[in-house]
Design a protein around this motif. Structure first.
Motif, PDB file in Angstrom:
ATOM      1  N   ALA A 211       1.013 -63.715  31.244  1.00  0.00           N
ATOM      2  CA  ALA A 211       2.421 -64.163  31.868  1.00  0.00           C
ATOM      3  C   ALA A 211       3.511 -63.829  31.111  1.00  0.00           C
ATOM      4  O   ALA A 211       4.379 -63.388  31.844  1.00  0.00           O
ATOM      5  N   GLY A 212       3.530 -63.444  29.857  1.00  0.00           N
ATOM      6  CA  GLY A 212       4.737 -63.314  29.090  1.00  0.00           C
ATOM      7  C   GLY A 212       5.000 -61.779  29.325  1.00  0.00           C
ATOM      8  O   GLY A 212       6.271 -61.244  28.805  1.00  0.00           O
ATOM      9  N   CYS A 213       4.002 -61.082  29.178  1.00  0.00           N
ATOM     10  CA  CYS A 213       4.151 -59.524  29.289  1.00  0.00           C
ATOM     11  C   CYS A 213       4.007 -58.651  30.314  1.00  0.00           C
ATOM     12  O   CYS A 213       3.808 -57.620  30.658  1.00  0.00           O
ATOM     13  N   SER A 214       4.100 -59.168  31.561  1.00  0.00           N
ATOM     14  CA  SER A 214       3.812 -58.720  33.205  1.00  0.00           C
ATOM     15  C   SER A 214       4.729 -59.478  34.132  1.00  0.00           C
ATOM     16  O   SER A 214       5.107 -60.640  33.879  1.00  0.00           O
ATOM     17  N   ARG A 215       5.066 -58.647  35.121  1.00  0.00           N
ATOM     18  CA  ARG A 215       5.661 -59.363  36.303  1.00  0.00           C
ATOM     19  C   ARG A 215       5.459 -58.333  37.563  1.00  0.00           C
ATOM     20  O   ARG A 215       5.229 -57.122  37.199  1.00  0.00           O
ATOM     21  N   PRO A 216       5.352 -58.998  38.668  1.00  0.00           N
ATOM     22  CA  PRO A 216       5.037 -58.303  39.807  1.00  0.00           C
ATOM     23  C   PRO A 216       6.211 -57.362  40.404  1.00  0.00           C
ATOM     24  O   PRO A 216       7.352 -58.054  40.123  1.00  0.00           O
ATOM     25  N   GLU A 217       6.217 -56.272  40.531  1.00  0.00           N
ATOM     26  CA  GLU A 217       7.358 -55.530  41.055  1.00  0.00           C
ATOM     27  C   GLU A 217       7.332 -55.215  42.553  1.00  0.00           C
ATOM     28  O   GLU A 217       8.477 -55.296  43.088  1.00  0.00           O
ATOM     29  N   ARG A 218       6.354 -54.965  42.978  1.00  0.00           N
ATOM     30  CA  ARG A 218       6.418 -54.501  44.743  1.00  0.00           C
ATOM     31  C   ARG A 218       4.991 -54.705  44.959  1.00  0.00           C
ATOM     32  O   ARG A 218       4.031 -54.270  44.549  1.00  0.00           O
ATOM     33  N   ILE A 219       5.016 -54.734  46.558  1.00  0.00           N
ATOM     34  CA  ILE A 219       3.643 -54.755  47.225  1.00  0.00           C
ATOM     35  C   ILE A 219       4.034 -53.804  48.136  1.00  0.00           C
ATOM     36  O   ILE A 219       4.799 -53.739  49.161  1.00  0.00           O
TER      37      ILE A 219
ATOM     38  N   GLY B 120       3.762 -52.209  26.918  1.00  0.00           N
ATOM     39  CA  GLY B 120       3.018 -51.569  26.226  1.00  0.00           C
ATOM     40  C   GLY B 120       1.621 -51.711  26.013  1.00  0.00           C
ATOM     41  O   GLY B 120       1.010 -51.292  27.303  1.00  0.00           O
ATOM     42  N   ALA B 121       0.837 -51.952  24.834  1.00  0.00           N
ATOM     43  CA  ALA B 121      -0.703 -52.046  24.925  1.00  0.00           C
ATOM     44  C   ALA B 121      -1.285 -52.833  26.096  1.00  0.00           C
ATOM     45  O   ALA B 121      -2.220 -52.963  25.903  1.00  0.00           O
ATOM     46  N   ARG B 122      -0.633 -53.786  26.218  1.00  0.00           N
ATOM     47  CA  ARG B 122      -1.080 -55.012  27.063  1.00  0.00           C
ATOM     48  C   ARG B 122      -1.427 -54.437  28.276  1.00  0.00           C
ATOM     49  O   ARG B 122      -2.296 -55.061  28.929  1.00  0.00           O
ATOM     50  N   ALA B 123      -0.949 -53.656  28.749  1.00  0.00           N
ATOM     51  CA  ALA B 123      -1.010 -52.844  30.179  1.00  0.00           C
ATOM     52  C   ALA B 123      -2.935 -52.552  30.116  1.00  0.00           C
ATOM     53  O   ALA B 123      -3.264 -52.585  31.211  1.00  0.00           O
ATOM     54  N   LEU B 124      -3.415 -51.959  28.966  1.00  0.00           N
ATOM     55  CA  LEU B 124      -4.698 -51.665  28.926  1.00  0.00           C
ATOM     56  C   LEU B 124      -5.770 -52.760  29.001  1.00  0.00           C
ATOM     57  O   LEU B 124      -6.543 -52.821  29.971  1.00  0.00           O
ATOM     58  N   PHE B 125      -5.146 -54.018  28.520  1.00  0.00           N
ATOM     59  CA  PHE B 125      -6.044 -55.300  28.688  1.00  0.00           C
ATOM     60  C   PHE B 125      -5.813 -55.706  30.180  1.00  0.00           C
ATOM     61  O   PHE B 125      -7.000 -56.344  30.519  1.00  0.00           O
ATOM     62  N   LEU B 126      -4.668 -55.617  30.853  1.00  0.00           N
ATOM     63  CA  LEU B 126      -4.529 -56.041  32.143  1.00  0.00           C
ATOM     64  C   LEU B 126      -5.419 -55.139  33.078  1.00  0.00           C
ATOM     65  O   LEU B 126      -5.932 -55.791  33.872  1.00  0.00           O
ATOM     66  N   MET B 127      -5.316 -54.094  32.846  1.00  0.00           N
ATOM     67  CA  MET B 127      -6.067 -53.017  33.636  1.00  0.00           C
ATOM     68  C   MET B 127      -7.668 -53.115  33.514  1.00  0.00           C
ATOM     69  O   MET B 127      -8.298 -53.379  34.513  1.00  0.00           O
TER      70      MET B 127
END
Length: 167
Positions: free
Chosen positions: A48-56, A82-89
């Protein structure tokens, strides 16, 4: 469309703002304020704190598809730090199912993750105190300034500039 909640003739400012912002967001990014407001619950506390939706991005529809529905799910772009993107992936499948349950239909089929800074630092850098020699030098520079407001503004500026210089 549901009528906004009114109490004794007044309308909530959030309803008015959402009514103005939603068409612009829908046209430019394909999202709405409800998705942005609900993002913390959709993404979970881990993201929640490290991501946000940009576009659909919705694919262009030429005509009805073979299945007869005529709708193709879209691609959601998510900004993540940053590195949280890998975990989100690694959590994409779960996030897609949460998003589709939020929309109530198969709205999203893919997620694209973009690494970006989400939060900008809110703290200003600390200004170190000037020593007596620096204060005297600044006062000498501002001796000819007659306007007190201009002098105060230049003094604040000079204090900030001199305090950042390394000795």
């Amino acid at each position: 469309m549901a009528k906004p909640f009114t109490r004794k003739g007044s309308v909530q400012i959030a309803e008015v703002a959402n009514g103005l912002i939603d068409p612009i967001l829908a046209r430019r990014a394909g999202i709405n304020t409800l998705l942005l407001a609900s993002w913390d619950e959709i993404a979970g506390e881990q993201f929640a704190g490290c991501s946000r939706p940009e576009r659909i991005r919705w694919p262009k529809q030429d005509g009805p598809s073979e299945t007869g529905g005529g709708f193709t799910p879209g691609l959601l772009t998510i900004a993540c730090e940053g590195a949280r993107a890998l975990f989100l992936m690694h959590q994409q499948a779960e996030l897609i199912s949460r998003l589709n349950s939020f929309f109530g239909f198969q709205a999203i089929s893919e997620i694209r993750i973009v690494q970006k800074a989400i939060h900008t630092p809110s703290q200003k850098p600390r200004v170190r105190a000037l020593d007596t020699l620096e204060k005297r030098k600044l006062a000498d520079m501002l001796a000819d300034v007659e306007d007190p407001k201009l002098r105060a503004a230049l003094e604040r500026l000079g204090t900030g500039v001199i305090s950042r210089k390394r000795k």
